[in-house]
Design a protein around this motif. Sequence first.
Motif, PDB file in Angstrom:
ATOM      1  N   VAL A 181       0.716  -1.086   0.074  1.00  0.00           N
ATOM      2  CA  VAL A 181      -0.267  -0.061  -0.229  1.00  0.00           C
ATOM      3  C   VAL A 181       0.915   1.187  -0.014  1.00  0.00           C
ATOM      4  O   VAL A 181       0.565   2.200  -0.630  1.00  0.00           O
ATOM      5  CB  VAL A 181      -0.947  -0.065   1.221  1.00  0.00           C
ATOM      6  CG1 VAL A 181      -1.659   1.329   1.205  1.00  0.00           C
ATOM      7  CG2 VAL A 181      -1.939  -1.166   1.302  1.00  0.00           C
ATOM      8  N   ARG A 205      -3.195  -3.232 -12.119  1.00  0.00           N
ATOM      9  CA  ARG A 205      -4.145  -2.264 -11.476  1.00  0.00           C
ATOM     10  C   ARG A 205      -4.828  -1.315 -12.462  1.00  0.00           C
ATOM     11  O   ARG A 205      -5.489  -0.389 -12.007  1.00  0.00           O
ATOM     12  CB  ARG A 205      -3.371  -1.375 -10.637  1.00  0.00           C
ATOM     13  CG  ARG A 205      -3.047  -1.926  -9.206  1.00  0.00           C
ATOM     14  CD  ARG A 205      -2.357  -1.037  -8.349  1.00  0.00           C
ATOM     15  NE  ARG A 205      -3.300   0.120  -8.147  1.00  0.00           N
ATOM     16  CZ  ARG A 205      -4.399   0.202  -7.504  1.00  0.00           C
ATOM     17  NH1 ARG A 205      -4.755  -0.845  -6.678  1.00  0.00           N
ATOM     18  NH2 ARG A 205      -4.985   1.550  -7.615  1.00  0.00           N
ATOM     19  N   PRO A 220      -5.084   2.078  -3.533  1.00  0.00           N
ATOM     20  CA  PRO A 220      -4.500   1.010  -3.005  1.00  0.00           C
ATOM     21  C   PRO A 220      -5.029   0.572  -1.358  1.00  0.00           C
ATOM     22  O   PRO A 220      -5.152  -0.630  -0.973  1.00  0.00           O
ATOM     23  CB  PRO A 220      -2.948   1.122  -3.007  1.00  0.00           C
ATOM     24  CG  PRO A 220      -2.787   2.030  -4.251  1.00  0.00           C
ATOM     25  CD  PRO A 220      -4.210   2.955  -4.101  1.00  0.00           C
TER      26      PRO A 220
END
Length: 502
Positions: free
Chosen positions: A307, A329, A336
Amino acid sequence: MKRKAKKTSKSSYFPCTLEQLEKDLKDGFFNSTPDFSKKTIEQNGQRIGVFFIHYMVEKDQIYKFVLDKIQSENIQWDTKLLDNEIPINNAKFRTECEEIGKDILRGSVCIYVEGDSDCITYGFPNILERTPSKAETESLVFGPKIAFTESLRSNMNIIHWRMDNSSLTSEKFIIGNEIPTEVRLVYLKDLANEENVNEMRKRLKNLETDDVLESSVLTQYIEDNSYSIFPQMYVTELPDRLCYELKEGKLSVLVDKSPSAVIAPINFFSFFESTEDLYTRWNMGSFIRLMRLVAMFLSVTLTPLYVAALTFHYEIVPTALLVSLGHSRSRVPFPPLLEALILEFLIELIREAGARLPTKVGQTMGIVGGIVIGQAIVQAGFTSNILIIIVALSALASFTVPSYLMGSAIRILRFPLIIMAGLWGFLGIFFSFSFLIIHVLKQKSLKRPYFAPIYPFRPKDLDNSIVRIPFLKSNYRAYSNMAKKTKRFNEPPNTKKKDIEE
């Protein structure tokens, strides 16, 4: 030799009639218990009442040792004569109706000869005991498989069977104002530190509560810091683990109706030890212990690092991996932080559902549910493939901890770390770890250092916690336990190696 019943010094409730005693017992204790039974025996001009709850006593023993004896002897009975003639060593003289009611609720039978100044109770409890079976929460590949049961009597029998030692000491406590529960403090008198024993004894004596449901509940009452997420006492269902810790100079507490025992004092690294480490070779045991500690660190840090890197620190990600991350992504609509929290929560949901379902269904649910839901959530674009791998590795790493309580604490710690990483990146992670380290260093277990042997640093105790050395070289007990005898055995004399020709 048969013990005599003890008389009390209270003012007597007796003499009274059998009907009056029955009425007072029903009004005070058994008004809503239709199974309360009374049998009246009339002989030689006497009336003798026998009171009990039929499903809580061994009725065959009552008829064999009590009723048959009374009816077969053509004599004038009183409580003293009953105590002399009935060969049972748990007789108690009672002079108060409240005492009689409590004895009956514990599985005793009350005998009162009408007109006497007291009555007598005998314990015939109908104890339901489960046969000792294989441990469920602490499974082992090597070593004994037997586990504790819900019967305190059976658990004490297992301990005495495993430890033929005259120093084994057991102290009895009754805890609970509404539901009294028997608790035993067990230790080796020759090894256990007297300060530890006195501290545990004081905590048990001073404990005020309605009842003690289970051993793990008792630890929350008597541990040093009940607000900490880290357990400060070890809860085990393995008798061999308990006996090993007793031989190290530690204490144990067993609770009636609980299939587990409490061990104290304990340190942080004890939760990553298993008795299976002792049954394997020393180098293999050391490797497994170190692997568990590394797995714990990875379980806590992998997802927060992901993250933090994708939110604030793209520059630390290698270029080849950055392309793969960007492609993975590209369809994810969430940042995130939210993506990681959703997936971590989903993993915990699957784990909890698998634990609560029946064994076979739970295993299927965990495997099939993880695969199906993981694949579906990636295809739907809610998360990336890489995060699925990271979260799965973190979950697997947390399952390597032998202690369920410590494993649960590690899994919970991931959530605040993920939030801190999403808000402040690596700075948030470092701040969180600093807070955790300070918190752990301040903790104590039975007033003993929780993070020993790292803090305070005791190099000689490392072989009793982080690594394992050969038994012949490990002849000193951990200093942190403050055992009376530090040596396990005398060191063998140094023998010179001889050549084959010699």
